[in-house]
Design a protein around this motif. Structure first.
Motif, mmCIF file in Angstrom:
data_model
loop_
_atom_site.group_PDB
_atom_site.id
_atom_site.type_symbol
_atom_site.label_atom_id
_atom_site.label_comp_id
_atom_site.label_asym_id
_atom_site.label_seq_id
_atom_site.Cartn_x
_atom_site.Cartn_y
_atom_site.Cartn_z
ATOM 1 N N PHE A 213 0.837 -1.197 0.000
ATOM 2 C CA PHE A 213 0.000 0.000 0.000
ATOM 3 C C PHE A 213 0.877 1.254 0.000
ATOM 4 O O PHE A 213 0.601 2.228 -0.708
ATOM 5 C CB PHE A 213 -0.933 0.025 1.218
ATOM 6 C CG PHE A 213 -1.714 1.309 1.315
ATOM 7 C CD1 PHE A 213 -2.926 1.435 0.666
ATOM 8 C CD2 PHE A 213 -1.207 2.388 2.020
ATOM 9 C CE1 PHE A 213 -3.635 2.629 0.720
ATOM 10 C CE2 PHE A 213 -1.895 3.587 2.076
ATOM 11 C CZ PHE A 213 -3.120 3.706 1.428
ATOM 12 N N GLY A 214 1.943 1.230 0.810
ATOM 13 C CA GLY A 214 2.840 2.374 0.865
ATOM 14 C C GLY A 214 3.448 2.701 -0.488
ATOM 15 O O GLY A 214 3.563 3.872 -0.866
ATOM 16 N N LEU A 215 3.853 1.673 -1.234
ATOM 17 C CA LEU A 215 4.398 1.900 -2.572
ATOM 18 C C LEU A 215 3.360 2.516 -3.501
ATOM 19 O O LEU A 215 3.662 3.434 -4.277
ATOM 20 C CB LEU A 215 4.908 0.582 -3.153
ATOM 21 C CG LEU A 215 6.218 0.039 -2.592
ATOM 22 C CD1 LEU A 215 6.497 -1.349 -3.144
ATOM 23 C CD2 LEU A 215 7.375 0.986 -2.931
ATOM 24 N N CYS A 216 2.121 2.001 -3.437
ATOM 25 C CA CYS A 216 1.052 2.544 -4.280
ATOM 26 C C CYS A 216 0.775 4.002 -3.921
ATOM 27 O O CYS A 216 0.602 4.852 -4.801
ATOM 28 C CB CYS A 216 -0.222 1.713 -4.116
ATOM 29 S SG CYS A 216 -0.100 0.043 -4.782
ATOM 30 N N ALA A 217 0.729 4.299 -2.620
ATOM 31 C CA ALA A 217 0.486 5.661 -2.173
ATOM 32 C C ALA A 217 1.631 6.583 -2.578
ATOM 33 O O ALA A 217 1.416 7.738 -2.972
ATOM 34 C CB ALA A 217 0.292 5.684 -0.657
ATOM 35 N N ALA A 218 2.869 6.091 -2.492
ATOM 36 C CA ALA A 218 4.029 6.890 -2.890
ATOM 37 C C ALA A 218 3.989 7.209 -4.380
ATOM 38 O O ALA A 218 4.320 8.321 -4.809
ATOM 39 C CB ALA A 218 5.321 6.149 -2.540
ATOM 40 N N ASP A 219 3.580 6.233 -5.185
ATOM 41 C CA ASP A 219 3.471 6.455 -6.625
ATOM 42 C C ASP A 219 2.407 7.506 -6.935
ATOM 43 O O ASP A 219 2.630 8.395 -7.767
ATOM 44 C CB ASP A 219 3.130 5.146 -7.325
ATOM 45 C CG ASP A 219 2.891 5.339 -8.814
ATOM 46 O OD1 ASP A 219 3.887 5.502 -9.556
ATOM 47 O OD2 ASP A 219 1.715 5.355 -9.246
ATOM 48 N N LEU A 220 1.254 7.425 -6.273
ATOM 49 C CA LEU A 220 0.198 8.415 -6.498
ATOM 50 C C LEU A 220 0.674 9.814 -6.100
ATOM 51 O O LEU A 220 0.389 10.799 -6.789
ATOM 52 C CB LEU A 220 -1.049 8.041 -5.703
ATOM 53 C CG LEU A 220 -1.794 6.779 -6.160
ATOM 54 C CD1 LEU A 220 -2.910 6.438 -5.189
ATOM 55 C CD2 LEU A 220 -2.351 6.959 -7.570
ATOM 56 N N THR A 221 1.420 9.897 -5.019
ATOM 57 C CA THR A 221 1.954 11.184 -4.577
ATOM 58 C C THR A 221 2.960 11.726 -5.582
ATOM 59 O O THR A 221 2.966 12.926 -5.891
ATOM 60 C CB THR A 221 2.610 11.035 -3.193
ATOM 61 O OG1 THR A 221 1.636 10.565 -2.262
ATOM 62 C CG2 THR A 221 3.173 12.355 -2.701
ATOM 63 N N ALA A 222 3.804 10.843 -6.099
ATOM 64 C CA ALA A 222 4.804 11.272 -7.075
ATOM 65 C C ALA A 222 4.150 11.765 -8.361
ATOM 66 O O ALA A 222 4.602 12.744 -8.968
ATOM 67 C CB ALA A 222 5.758 10.120 -7.379
ATOM 68 N N ARG A 223 3.111 11.106 -8.803
ATOM 69 C CA ARG A 223 2.461 11.472 -10.064
ATOM 70 C C ARG A 223 1.614 12.731 -9.956
ATOM 71 O O ARG A 223 1.418 13.432 -10.951
ATOM 72 C CB ARG A 223 1.595 10.310 -10.555
ATOM 73 C CG ARG A 223 2.393 9.110 -11.023
ATOM 74 C CD ARG A 223 1.516 7.922 -11.354
ATOM 75 N NE ARG A 223 2.319 6.784 -11.782
ATOM 76 C CZ ARG A 223 2.727 6.578 -13.036
ATOM 77 N NH1 ARG A 223 2.401 7.442 -13.987
ATOM 78 N NH2 ARG A 223 3.459 5.534 -13.343
ATOM 79 N N THR A 224 1.090 13.004 -8.756
ATOM 80 C CA THR A 224 0.168 14.126 -8.605
ATOM 81 C C THR A 224 0.787 15.340 -7.932
ATOM 82 O O THR A 224 0.271 16.450 -8.065
ATOM 83 C CB THR A 224 -1.061 13.694 -7.785
ATOM 84 O OG1 THR A 224 -0.635 13.288 -6.469
ATOM 85 C CG2 THR A 224 -1.793 12.534 -8.464
ATOM 86 N N GLY A 225 1.856 15.152 -7.176
ATOM 87 C CA GLY A 225 2.484 16.270 -6.482
ATOM 88 C C GLY A 225 1.717 16.732 -5.257
ATOM 89 O O GLY A 225 1.921 17.846 -4.773
ATOM 90 N N THR A 226 0.845 15.893 -4.719
ATOM 91 C CA THR A 226 0.150 16.172 -3.471
ATOM 92 C C THR A 226 -0.076 14.835 -2.754
ATOM 93 O O THR A 226 0.051 13.773 -3.366
ATOM 94 C CB THR A 226 -1.239 16.825 -3.673
ATOM 95 O OG1 THR A 226 -2.219 15.822 -3.972
ATOM 96 C CG2 THR A 226 -1.223 17.844 -4.801
#
Length: 296
Positions: A213-226
């Motif tokens: 889950f942490g990896l998925c959340a980190a990817d979403l943060t990286a792609r969106t900038g928030t």
């Protein structure tokens, strides 16, 4: 792997990217979180007295009543207080830079929350292999629902600020490789959920599931900038796991339904955790698709 939005998100952290300051900030944030927990416990003892306070601590270790479960969840709010204090004091930047652009964060939070809820409901069509047992009576559950949502909102936001906000930003400011700024916070996030009392197989599978889950959340943060999309994902997931169907004996005090088994039933839980991991990946992919569509 470099995203324009992530570069802008990390930019405020580049003014103070040294690992020594990150370590100091990490320790200080954790210390503030501990102080918050002590303050919560102290408040309980002030209100209930010594004997009553000890009884409440015992209830919190079980977290099988609504109020005790809320108190346990609220202990994690200290992570938010910690990093929001550390950002300006240690790194000389605004605490609001941990969130990313505010309007985009709110929009992505709403999209991710909705997408996660839809996928979770759709996944429930596939039988789980057990019938949940009624938990709280519906009227009592509804009475607690507003406060429960608020406390879970704060808890999930605090964890996202700590892991995908502060740690991811500061590590990305120092290291270019996502193996570090995605991998290390995700490993720490997984290890934070390690419970050796569950036995080695289940305990480490939980670490793997939360790390994923942490990896998925980190990817979403990286792609969106928030942190918005990761926060919405986390919030909807925890609402389902804490308020709708909860594992019996594990933060089950607020659940409308509970499982007919507990953490000791490894044989039943292992395939369910593997299913949860597959669902996590499906939700992550669905959120990415939805965000890409709404960005056009």
């Amino acid at each position: 792997m470099t995203y324009k939005a992530h570069s802008a998100y990390v930019a405020p952290a580049r003014a103070q990217p040294q690992i020594a300051w990150l370590v100091i900030g990490f320790v200080l944030a954790c210390a503030i979180c501990v102080l918050w927990v002590i303050a919560l416990f102290g408040t309980v003892f002030l209100i209930a007295g010594v004997e009553g306070g000890q009884a409440w601590i015992d209830r919190m270790t079980r977290a099988d009543t609504p109020t005790s479960t809320l108190l346990v969840i609220a202990t994690l709010w200290g992570l938010a207080f910690g990093v929001m204090a550390v950002a300006p004091v240690i790194h000389g930047r605004s605490a609001w830079t941990l969130f990313g652009p505010w309007r985009r964060m709110r929009r992505h939070f709403m999209i991710a929350t909705l997408v996660c809820a839809v996928v979770l409901v759709a996944s429930a069509i596939i039988p789980f292999g057990y019938d949940p047992v009624p938990g709280l009576d519906l009227p009592l559950w509804l009475n607690f629902l507003p406060l429960s949502l608020l406390v879970i909102l704060g808890q999930t936001g605090a964890e996202e600020l700590f892991f995908r906000g502060y740690l991811q930003q500061q590590l990305a400011a120092r290291f270019n490789t996502p193996l570090v700024w995605m991998g290390l916070p995700s490993i720490l996030f997984g290890l934070a959920h390690l419970d050796p009392s569950n036995g080695p197989v289940l305990a480490w599978l939980v670490v793997a599931a939360t790390g994923l889950f942490g990896l998925c959340a980190a990817d979403l943060t990286a792609r969106t900038g928030t942190i918005g999309a990761a926060w919405g994902f986390h919030f909807a997931n925890n609402v389902a796991a804490i308020l709708i169907v909860s594992l019996s004996g594990t933060l089950s005090g607020l659940a409308l339904y509970v499982t007919p088994f507990g953490a000791a039933d490894t044989e039943t839980l292992v395939p369910l955790l593997l299913r949860d991991m597959a669902t996590t990946v499906a939700i992550w992919a669905a959120i990415r698709f939805a965000l890409a569509k709404t960005a056009r």
